[in-house]
Scaffold this motif. Structure first.
Motif, PDB file in Angstrom:
ATOM      1  N   THR A  24     -12.885 -17.248  10.826  1.00 61.54           N
ATOM      2  CA  THR A  24     -11.458 -16.654  12.195  1.00 61.54           C
ATOM      3  C   THR A  24      -9.910 -16.272  10.867  1.00 61.54           C
ATOM      4  OG1 THR A  24     -12.209 -17.495  13.766  1.00 61.54           O
ATOM      5  CG2 THR A  24     -10.907 -16.113  14.058  1.00 61.54           C
ATOM      6  N   PHE A  25      -9.619 -17.965  10.648  1.00 59.17           N
ATOM      7  CA  PHE A  25      -8.127 -17.185   9.958  1.00 59.17           C
ATOM      8  C   PHE A  25      -8.753 -16.795   8.594  1.00 59.17           C
ATOM      9  CE2 PHE A  25      -7.735 -22.008  11.681  1.00 59.17           C
ATOM     10  CZ  PHE A  25      -6.919 -21.596  12.437  1.00 59.17           C
ATOM     11  N   ARG A  26     -10.070 -16.081   7.235  1.00 56.70           N
ATOM     12  CA  ARG A  26     -10.228 -16.046   6.625  1.00 56.70           C
ATOM     13  C   ARG A  26      -9.655 -13.852   7.037  1.00 56.70           C
ATOM     14  NH1 ARG A  26     -15.005 -12.917   5.894  1.00 56.70           N
ATOM     15  NH2 ARG A  26     -15.881 -14.060   7.047  1.00 56.70           N
ATOM     16  N   ARG A  27     -10.577 -14.102   8.150  1.00 54.28           N
ATOM     17  CA  ARG A  27     -10.843 -12.563   8.789  1.00 54.28           C
ATOM     18  C   ARG A  27      -9.321 -11.733   9.045  1.00 54.28           C
ATOM     19  NH1 ARG A  27     -16.360 -13.830  10.382  1.00 54.28           N
ATOM     20  NH2 ARG A  27     -15.200 -14.534  12.405  1.00 54.28           N
ATOM     21  N   ALA A  28      -8.850 -12.851   8.999  1.00 57.03           N
ATOM     22  CA  ALA A  28      -7.081 -12.974  10.177  1.00 57.03           C
ATOM     23  C   ALA A  28      -6.746 -12.326   8.971  1.00 57.03           C
ATOM     24  CB  ALA A  28      -6.919 -13.429  11.234  1.00 57.03           C
ATOM     25  N   ALA A  29      -6.800 -12.833   8.026  1.00 57.69           N
ATOM     26  CA  ALA A  29      -5.747 -12.948   6.443  1.00 57.69           C
ATOM     27  C   ALA A  29      -6.401 -11.940   6.084  1.00 57.69           C
ATOM     28  CB  ALA A  29      -5.996 -14.194   5.866  1.00 57.69           C
ATOM     29  N   GLY A  30      -7.588 -10.902   6.351  1.00 55.77           N
ATOM     30  CA  GLY A  30      -7.518  -9.516   5.067  1.00 55.77           C
ATOM     31  C   GLY A  30      -8.759 -10.260   4.250  1.00 55.77           C
ATOM     32  N   ASP A  60      -9.432 -31.950   0.264  1.00 58.87           N
ATOM     33  CA  ASP A  60      -8.416 -30.913  -0.818  1.00 58.87           C
ATOM     34  C   ASP A  60      -8.181 -29.354  -0.365  1.00 58.87           C
ATOM     35  OD1 ASP A  60     -10.895 -30.716  -1.424  1.00 58.87           O
ATOM     36  OD2 ASP A  60     -10.345 -30.877  -3.234  1.00 58.87           O
ATOM     37  N   LEU A  61      -9.240 -28.405  -0.172  1.00 62.99           N
ATOM     38  CA  LEU A  61      -9.594 -27.861   0.340  1.00 62.99           C
ATOM     39  C   LEU A  61      -9.409 -26.390   1.310  1.00 62.99           C
ATOM     40  CD1 LEU A  61     -11.238 -25.273  -1.164  1.00 62.99           C
ATOM     41  CD2 LEU A  61     -13.721 -25.124   0.545  1.00 62.99           C
ATOM     42  N   ALA A  62      -9.327 -27.808   2.408  1.00 63.85           N
ATOM     43  CA  ALA A  62      -8.386 -27.090   3.957  1.00 63.85           C
ATOM     44  C   ALA A  62      -6.670 -27.079   3.162  1.00 63.85           C
ATOM     45  CB  ALA A  62      -8.671 -28.524   4.732  1.00 63.85           C
ATOM     46  N   GLU A  63      -6.377 -28.068   2.811  1.00 62.43           N
ATOM     47  CA  GLU A  63      -4.739 -28.257   2.370  1.00 62.43           C
ATOM     48  C   GLU A  63      -5.026 -27.054   1.561  1.00 62.43           C
ATOM     49  OE1 GLU A  63      -1.723 -30.336  -0.079  1.00 62.43           O
ATOM     50  OE2 GLU A  63      -3.687 -31.358   0.865  1.00 62.43           O
ATOM     51  N   THR A  64      -5.551 -26.077   0.792  1.00 61.42           N
ATOM     52  CA  THR A  64      -5.571 -25.550   0.430  1.00 61.42           C
ATOM     53  C   THR A  64      -5.174 -23.953   0.549  1.00 61.42           C
ATOM     54  OG1 THR A  64      -6.347 -26.077  -2.235  1.00 61.42           O
ATOM     55  CG2 THR A  64      -6.350 -23.657  -1.968  1.00 61.42           C
ATOM     56  N   LEU A  65      -6.759 -23.256   1.634  1.00 61.55           N
ATOM     57  CA  LEU A  65      -6.411 -22.641   2.781  1.00 61.55           C
ATOM     58  C   LEU A  65      -5.598 -22.865   3.511  1.00 61.55           C
ATOM     59  CD1 LEU A  65     -10.562 -22.632   3.128  1.00 61.55           C
ATOM     60  CD2 LEU A  65      -9.382 -21.676   1.831  1.00 61.55           C
ATOM     61  N   ASP A  66      -4.842 -24.009   4.243  1.00 62.87           N
ATOM     62  CA  ASP A  66      -4.086 -23.963   5.255  1.00 62.87           C
ATOM     63  C   ASP A  66      -2.517 -22.617   4.428  1.00 62.87           C
ATOM     64  OD1 ASP A  66      -4.914 -25.002   7.610  1.00 62.87           O
ATOM     65  OD2 ASP A  66      -4.574 -27.247   6.683  1.00 62.87           O
ATOM     66  N   GLU A  67      -2.501 -23.571   3.318  1.00 59.96           N
ATOM     67  CA  GLU A  67      -1.003 -22.978   2.163  1.00 59.96           C
ATOM     68  C   GLU A  67      -1.871 -21.404   2.157  1.00 59.96           C
ATOM     69  OE1 GLU A  67       1.203 -23.610  -1.479  1.00 59.96           O
ATOM     70  OE2 GLU A  67      -0.540 -24.744  -1.708  1.00 59.96           O
ATOM     71  N   LEU A  68      -3.477 -20.552   1.699  1.00 63.76           N
ATOM     72  CA  LEU A  68      -2.975 -19.311   1.709  1.00 63.76           C
ATOM     73  C   LEU A  68      -3.459 -18.442   2.697  1.00 63.76           C
ATOM     74  CD1 LEU A  68      -4.240 -17.806  -0.366  1.00 63.76           C
ATOM     75  CD2 LEU A  68      -6.638 -18.114  -0.262  1.00 63.76           C
ATOM     76  N   LEU A  69      -3.481 -19.320   3.715  1.00 59.37           N
ATOM     77  CA  LEU A  69      -4.389 -18.304   5.007  1.00 59.37           C
ATOM     78  C   LEU A  69      -2.941 -18.364   6.148  1.00 59.37           C
ATOM     79  CD1 LEU A  69      -7.638 -19.365   5.562  1.00 59.37           C
ATOM     80  CD2 LEU A  69      -6.753 -16.939   4.633  1.00 59.37           C
ATOM     81  N   ASP A  70      -2.171 -19.657   5.777  1.00 60.36           N
ATOM     82  CA  ASP A  70      -0.837 -19.227   6.744  1.00 60.36           C
ATOM     83  C   ASP A  70      -1.462 -20.725   7.869  1.00 60.36           C
ATOM     84  OD1 ASP A  70       2.017 -19.743   7.731  1.00 60.36           O
ATOM     85  OD2 ASP A  70       1.607 -17.706   8.408  1.00 60.36           O
ATOM     86  N   LYS A  72      -0.553 -23.790   9.066  1.00 61.59           N
ATOM     87  CA  LYS A  72      -0.059 -24.258  10.031  1.00 61.59           C
ATOM     88  C   LYS A  72      -0.194 -26.044   9.832  1.00 61.59           C
ATOM     89  CE  LYS A  72       2.827 -20.166  11.169  1.00 61.59           C
ATOM     90  NZ  LYS A  72       3.683 -19.875   9.814  1.00 61.59           N
ATOM     91  N   GLY A  73      -1.556 -25.900   9.086  1.00 62.10           N
ATOM     92  CA  GLY A  73      -2.071 -27.141   8.418  1.00 62.10           C
ATOM     93  C   GLY A  73      -3.200 -26.822   9.848  1.00 62.10           C
ATOM     94  N   ALA A  74      -3.573 -26.463  10.159  1.00 61.87           N
ATOM     95  CA  ALA A  74      -4.742 -26.658  11.233  1.00 61.87           C
ATOM     96  C   ALA A  74      -6.218 -26.737  10.882  1.00 61.87           C
ATOM     97  CB  ALA A  74      -5.454 -25.514  12.079  1.00 61.87           C
ATOM     98  N   LEU A  75      -6.743 -26.511   9.399  1.00 57.76           N
ATOM     99  CA  LEU A  75      -7.676 -27.128   8.479  1.00 57.76           C
ATOM    100  C   LEU A  75      -7.855 -28.296   7.932  1.00 57.76           C
ATOM    101  CD1 LEU A  75      -8.776 -23.677   7.443  1.00 57.76           C
ATOM    102  CD2 LEU A  75      -9.425 -23.983   9.181  1.00 57.76           C
ATOM    103  N   SER A  76      -6.368 -28.465   8.055  1.00 60.82           N
ATOM    104  CA  SER A  76      -6.024 -29.581   7.227  1.00 60.82           C
ATOM    105  C   SER A  76      -6.741 -31.016   8.221  1.00 60.82           C
ATOM    106  CB  SER A  76      -5.120 -30.395   6.774  1.00 60.82           C
ATOM    107  OG  SER A  76      -5.285 -29.717   5.509  1.00 60.82           O
TER     108      SER A  76
END
Length: 275
Positions: A24-30, A60-70, A72-76
Motif C-alpha cells: 500500500t505504501f509503495r503504490r501510494a508513493a508511485g 534494516d530494510l524496514a527502516e530504509t523503506l520508512d525513509e524512502l516512502l515517508d 513515519k516509522g510505521a514499518l519499523s
C-alpha cells in the motif's frame, strides 16, 4: 517430499499483514515493485515476496523503506512488534473477527466443547492433543488467545448465544479428572449467563440432524446471516442464503432433538455429582 517446499511460518498472518502495508505504501508513493527494488538494492522478487507475506521484512530494510516512502516509522514499528507465533491460523482469522462483532451465535459441536466455553486448562489439553504437535510456546499463545475471545460473554450487552453440544464431548475427560471436573463446573456457571442457552444432544437419540459435523451460524451487526464450519485442514464460510437456510433448518431440528436448557443443567448437576 518436495525439497523446495518450506514449512508455514509461525507468524504467517502477521507477515501477510505487514506485507500488505508495504504494498500500500509503495503504490501510494508511485513505485512499482521493480523500481522500489532498484532504489533499495533488492530484486523485484524480494519485494514481491515481502508484500505477499512469503518473506519476512527485515529491520534494516524496514527502516530504509520508512525513509524512502515517508511512512513515519510505521514499518519499523511493525517489524519490532512482529509476534513470534500467530494466535490464529489464517483461515480462522476472519471468523474470529466476525465472532467479536456478532449479535448472535448458534453453535453446534460434537467432539470437543465450544471454544467460548472452555476453561484455560481444557483449552490447553485441546491444543496438546493436536497432531502434528504444537510446541509449548504455540500452545501457550493459542490458549491465551482462546480465553481472550471469551470476553464477549461478559459484555454489558452480550450477543445472544445458543450452544448445542453432543453428549460425548461433555463426557470425555480430556486431560485428567480435575480438568474435567473444573470444566463441568465452568459449563454450569456459563449456563446461567444472560442471553446464553446451552443444550446437550443425548446419546440416547435415535435421530440426529447433525451427523455431517459441527458448524456455527452467525448474525453480524448489519444483520447478515453467515455459516461457518471447520474441517481437518481448513474452514468454510457459507454466505449463500439458500445454503445458510439449510444449516439454519438443521440447527432448528437439533434444538428440538436436544435436551431442554433446564434438563441440560440437570445433566450437568448429575455429572458433577458423580465426580
Amino acid at each position: 517430499m518436495n525439497p523446495r517446499k518450506h514449512p508455514r511460518k509461525k507468524n504467517a498472518s502477521a507477515m501477510k499483514m505487514l506485507g500488505a502495508q508495504v504494498a500500500t505504501f509503495r503504490r501510494a508513493a508511485g513505485y512499482t515493485q521493480r523500481s522500489l527494488g532498484e532504489r533499495v538494492v533488492a530484486d523485484e522478487e524480494t519485494i514481491a515476496s515481502i508484500e505477499q507475506g512469503r518473506r519476512p521484512l527485515k529491520a534494516d530494510l524496514a527502516e530504509t523503506l520508512d525513509e524512502l516512502l515517508d511512512t513515519k516509522g510505521a514499518l519499523s514499528v511493525g517489524v519490532a512488534n512482529m509476534p513470534e507465533i500467530d494466535q490464529f491460523p489464517l483461515w480462522a482469522e476472519q471468523y474470529v473477527d466476525h465472532e467479536r462483532e456478532a449479535i448472535s451465535l448458534s453453535w453446534y459441536d460434537v467432539v470437543v466443547l465450544p471454544g467460548l466455553l472452555q476453561t484455560e486448562a481444557y483449552a490447553r489439553e485441546v491444543f496438546r492433543s493436536r497432531i502434528p504437535a504444537f510446541d509449548e510456546d504455540e500452545i501457550a499463545s493459542k490458549t491465551a488467545a482462546r480465553i481472550d475471545r471469551q470476553e464477549i460473554l461478559q459484555r454489558k450487552v452480550p450477543p445472544t448465544i445458543s450452544f448445542i453440544i453432543w453428549e460425548p464431548a461433555l463426557r470425555m475427560p480430556l486431560g485428567d479428572r480435575q480438568v474435567h471436573t473444573d470444566q463441568l463446573r465452568h459449563l454450569r456457571t456459563c449456563a446461567e449467563l444472560p442471553g446464553l442457552t446451552m443444550q446437550f444432544l443425548s446419546l440416547n437419540r435415535t435421530t440426529h440432524a447433525g451427523l455431517n459435523g459441527p458448524f456455527i451460524l452467525l448474525e453480524t451487526a448489519d444483520h447478515q446471516h453467515l455459516a461457518y464450519n471447520e474441517t481437518q485442514r481448513g474452514s468454510q464460510w457459507v454466505a449463500d442464503p439458500d445454503e445458510v437456510s439449510i444449516m439454519s433448518r438443521k440447527y432448528a431440528m437439533l434444538r428440538s432433538q436436544a435436551l431442554t436448557p433446564e434438563h441440560s443443567r440437570d445433566l450437568l448437576d448429575d455429572l458433577l455429582g458423580e465426580q
